[in-house]
Design a protein around this motif. Structure first.
Motif, PDB file in Angstrom:
ATOM      1  N   GLU A 103      -5.361  35.291  35.689  1.00  0.00           N
ATOM      2  CA  GLU A 103      -5.953  36.347  36.496  1.00  0.00           C
ATOM      3  C   GLU A 103      -7.275  36.778  35.886  1.00  0.00           C
ATOM      4  N   GLU A 104      -8.129  37.331  36.727  1.00  0.00           N
ATOM      5  CA  GLU A 104      -9.385  37.862  36.251  1.00  0.00           C
ATOM      6  C   GLU A 104      -9.246  39.376  36.118  1.00  0.00           C
ATOM      7  N   PHE A 105      -9.999  39.938  35.180  1.00  0.00           N
ATOM      8  CA  PHE A 105      -9.959  41.378  34.996  1.00  0.00           C
ATOM      9  C   PHE A 105     -11.376  41.910  35.046  1.00  0.00           C
ATOM     10  N   ASN A 106     -11.597  42.821  35.964  1.00  0.00           N
ATOM     11  CA  ASN A 106     -12.901  43.463  36.109  1.00  0.00           C
ATOM     12  C   ASN A 106     -12.747  44.920  35.685  1.00  0.00           C
ATOM     13  N   GLU A 107     -13.171  45.217  34.473  1.00  0.00           N
ATOM     14  CA  GLU A 107     -12.946  46.552  33.928  1.00  0.00           C
ATOM     15  C   GLU A 107     -13.697  47.644  34.693  1.00  0.00           C
ATOM     16  N   GLN A 108     -14.824  47.300  35.301  1.00  0.00           N
ATOM     17  CA  GLN A 108     -15.608  48.320  36.001  1.00  0.00           C
ATOM     18  C   GLN A 108     -14.911  48.824  37.260  1.00  0.00           C
ATOM     19  N   HIS A 109     -14.037  48.000  37.851  1.00  0.00           N
ATOM     20  CA  HIS A 109     -13.364  48.384  39.086  1.00  0.00           C
ATOM     21  C   HIS A 109     -11.859  48.581  38.907  1.00  0.00           C
ATOM     22  N   SER A 110     -11.372  48.374  37.687  1.00  0.00           N
ATOM     23  CA  SER A 110      -9.933  48.473  37.446  1.00  0.00           C
ATOM     24  C   SER A 110      -9.473  49.928  37.398  1.00  0.00           C
ATOM     25  N   HIS A 111      -8.273  50.187  37.943  1.00  0.00           N
ATOM     26  CA  HIS A 111      -7.635  51.499  37.843  1.00  0.00           C
ATOM     27  C   HIS A 111      -6.378  51.405  36.974  1.00  0.00           C
ATOM     28  N   ARG A 112      -6.363  50.463  36.080  1.00  0.00           N
ATOM     29  CA  ARG A 112      -5.186  50.229  35.243  1.00  0.00           C
ATOM     30  C   ARG A 112      -4.938  51.404  34.306  1.00  0.00           C
ATOM     31  N   VAL A 113      -3.671  51.665  34.036  1.00  0.00           N
ATOM     32  CA  VAL A 113      -3.273  52.672  33.056  1.00  0.00           C
ATOM     33  C   VAL A 113      -2.802  51.946  31.798  1.00  0.00           C
ATOM     34  N   PHE A 114      -3.440  52.210  30.671  1.00  0.00           N
ATOM     35  CA  PHE A 114      -3.022  51.645  29.383  1.00  0.00           C
ATOM     36  C   PHE A 114      -2.234  52.707  28.630  1.00  0.00           C
ATOM     37  N   ARG A 115      -1.009  52.354  28.264  1.00  0.00           N
ATOM     38  CA  ARG A 115      -0.151  53.279  27.523  1.00  0.00           C
ATOM     39  C   ARG A 115      -0.138  52.888  26.053  1.00  0.00           C
ATOM     40  N   ILE A 116      -0.544  53.837  25.201  1.00  0.00           N
ATOM     41  CA  ILE A 116      -0.668  53.585  23.766  1.00  0.00           C
ATOM     42  C   ILE A 116       0.206  54.560  23.003  1.00  0.00           C
ATOM     43  N   MET A 117       1.027  54.041  22.109  1.00  0.00           N
ATOM     44  CA  MET A 117       1.682  54.905  21.134  1.00  0.00           C
ATOM     45  C   MET A 117       0.762  54.968  19.930  1.00  0.00           C
ATOM     46  N   ALA A 118       0.328  56.159  19.580  1.00  0.00           N
ATOM     47  CA  ALA A 118      -0.596  56.309  18.459  1.00  0.00           C
ATOM     48  C   ALA A 118      -0.110  57.422  17.541  1.00  0.00           C
ATOM     49  N   SER A 119      -0.129  57.152  16.258  1.00  0.00           N
ATOM     50  CA  SER A 119       0.174  58.189  15.279  1.00  0.00           C
ATOM     51  C   SER A 119      -0.916  59.249  15.322  1.00  0.00           C
ATOM     52  N   ASP A 120      -0.625  60.392  14.758  1.00  0.00           N
ATOM     53  CA  ASP A 120      -1.614  61.468  14.697  1.00  0.00           C
ATOM     54  C   ASP A 120      -2.857  61.004  13.931  1.00  0.00           C
ATOM     55  N   TYR A 121      -2.642  60.215  12.892  1.00  0.00           N
ATOM     56  CA  TYR A 121      -3.755  59.664  12.107  1.00  0.00           C
ATOM     57  C   TYR A 121      -4.646  58.781  12.982  1.00  0.00           C
ATOM     58  N   ALA A 122      -4.035  57.857  13.739  1.00  0.00           N
ATOM     59  CA  ALA A 122      -4.805  56.978  14.612  1.00  0.00           C
ATOM     60  C   ALA A 122      -5.479  57.758  15.731  1.00  0.00           C
ATOM     61  N   ALA A 123      -4.756  58.733  16.283  1.00  0.00           N
ATOM     62  CA  ALA A 123      -5.319  59.531  17.369  1.00  0.00           C
ATOM     63  C   ALA A 123      -6.532  60.332  16.905  1.00  0.00           C
ATOM     64  N   SER A 124      -6.530  60.761  15.645  1.00  0.00           N
ATOM     65  CA  SER A 124      -7.632  61.570  15.108  1.00  0.00           C
ATOM     66  C   SER A 124      -8.851  60.733  14.756  1.00  0.00           C
ATOM     67  N   THR A 125      -8.623  59.504  14.273  1.00  0.00           N
ATOM     68  CA  THR A 125      -9.718  58.714  13.714  1.00  0.00           C
ATOM     69  C   THR A 125     -10.230  57.619  14.641  1.00  0.00           C
ATOM     70  N   LEU A 126      -9.325  56.880  15.254  1.00  0.00           N
ATOM     71  CA  LEU A 126      -9.717  55.718  16.068  1.00  0.00           C
ATOM     72  C   LEU A 126      -9.928  56.058  17.539  1.00  0.00           C
ATOM     73  N   LEU A 127      -9.033  56.841  18.110  1.00  0.00           N
ATOM     74  CA  LEU A 127      -9.018  57.005  19.560  1.00  0.00           C
ATOM     75  C   LEU A 127     -10.237  57.718  20.152  1.00  0.00           C
ATOM     76  N   PRO A 128     -10.854  58.708  19.466  1.00  0.00           N
ATOM     77  CA  PRO A 128     -12.047  59.322  20.082  1.00  0.00           C
ATOM     78  C   PRO A 128     -13.130  58.293  20.407  1.00  0.00           C
ATOM     79  N   GLY A 129     -13.395  57.386  19.473  1.00  0.00           N
ATOM     80  CA  GLY A 129     -14.396  56.349  19.726  1.00  0.00           C
ATOM     81  C   GLY A 129     -13.955  55.384  20.814  1.00  0.00           C
ATOM     82  N   LEU A 130     -12.659  55.070  20.845  1.00  0.00           N
ATOM     83  CA  LEU A 130     -12.132  54.161  21.867  1.00  0.00           C
ATOM     84  C   LEU A 130     -12.276  54.780  23.259  1.00  0.00           C
TER      85      LEU A 130
END
Length: 329
Positions: A103-130
């Motif tokens: 399948e092809e994936f077009n991120e500009q038109h996608s309405h996909r929901v990505f579910r991430i389990m993230a520790s508080d450490y990851a949520a504080s440091t990595l996720l803002p930039g993501l």
């Protein structure tokens, strides 16, 4: 393992006629052995409880084995069922991968929901930039951030969670994984903490501390200050020196630990990338620990079911790019 090898194994172990095997029953068995509960297994497969009970009855006839036995600890798999479980799990995962089409994936038109389990450490440091990257390149994509207490390994394995980002002590072999970064430790203190002017091992041990950590999955349990092995990297490193710190507060939230360092004069020893969130705040001082603490690894893990999914490949790459940007900043 191919389907033909699976059939040969079934024949060699159980000597049964393959024409008797309904592949749906193998899916039932896989879920039953993971859930160990007919009601939960039925819910997982979106079928009725009577249908699942009938499936278990057919499995018992097929294998001439009880499969699940009721005990004081609940339903427990038999030895025969436990031996078959990893074989079935492997072949079902491989069949699922094989049946997934290109399948092809077009991120500009996608309405996909990505579910991430993230520790508080990851949520504080990595996720803002993501999240900034996602908003810029995929404006209609939604991110659902969950905590380690919200999910378990089965949720990740079944593809219900796109990925988990945390520090993991042990992982099932079936998972795909990638190290996002390695991180050392730093001590975060209030700028007016009197220990700042003479920070060494003795003053560190004489101080009061806030403990913060959360790895893996599941609901947390109460901490015992005497159980060093469960306290983690910092306290294990001290124990190797024959030392012990005075922990006044246990928390699983890094922002709480940082706030306590400022308001209550506690010493927060935490991963450096978390401490550096306050590098420009004059209310805080960041110091190197007065003893060696081994680095930690932040990893992302995901199910084999999602490994070849085009949207998932795109998202994993975005996580890796964000981590590299964080390293270079």
């Amino acid at each position: 393992m191919t389907y033909s090898l699976f059939i040969i194994l079934i024949k060699s172990i159980y000597g049964m006629n393959i024409s008797k095997i309904d592949l749906n029953l193998l899916i039932y068995l896989d879920v039953l052995l993971r859930e160990k509960n007919v009601t939960r297994a039925a819910s997982q497969l979106n079928i009725t409880q009577p249908a699942m009970s009938n499936g278990l009855k057919r499995l018992r006839t097929l294998f001439n084995d009880p499969i699940l036995v009721r005990t004081s600890d609940g339903m427990v798999p038999t030895e025969r069922a436990r031996a078959l479980s990893p074989v079935i799990r492997k072949i079902l995962l491989e069949l699922e991968e094989a049946l997934q089409g290109e399948e092809e994936f077009n991120e500009q038109h996608s309405h996909r929901v990505f579910r991430i389990m993230a520790s508080d450490y990851a949520a504080s440091t990595l996720l803002p930039g993501l999240l900034k990257k996602v908003n810029r390149v995929a404006p209609n994509v939604t991110i659902d951030i969950m905590t380690p207490s919200d999910v378990n390994f089965h949720d990740v394995e079944a593809g219900k969670i796109d990925m988990a980002i945390n520090r993991f002590d042990e992982l099932p072999q079936s998972f795909h994984q990638k190290t996002i970064w390695r991180d050392g430790f730093s001590c975060l203190l209030s700028a007016d903490n009197e220990v700042v002017t003479k920070f060494n091992l003795n003053s560190y041990l004489a101080s009061k501390h806030v403990w913060v950590s959360k790895t893996g999955f599941g609901v947390g349990v109460g901490m015992d200050p005497k159980d060093v092995q469960k306290l983690g990297w910092v306290d294990e490193a001290l124990a190797r020196l024959g030392k012990k710190r005075n922990i006044k507060v246990f928390t699983r939230n890094y922002h709480v630990a940082m706030q306590l360092a400022y308001e209550d004069g506690l010493v927060a020893t935490l991963p450096t990338k978390a401490a550096m969130l306050h590098k420009d705040d004059p209310n805080y001082t960041i110091l190197k620990p007065p003893f060696e603490i081994p680095d930690i690894e932040l990893k992302m893990i995901w199910s084999p079911l999602l490994h070849h999914d085009a949207s998932h490949i795109w998202f994993r790459q975005l996580v890796i790019e964000t981590a590299k940007d964080h390293e270079n900043s």
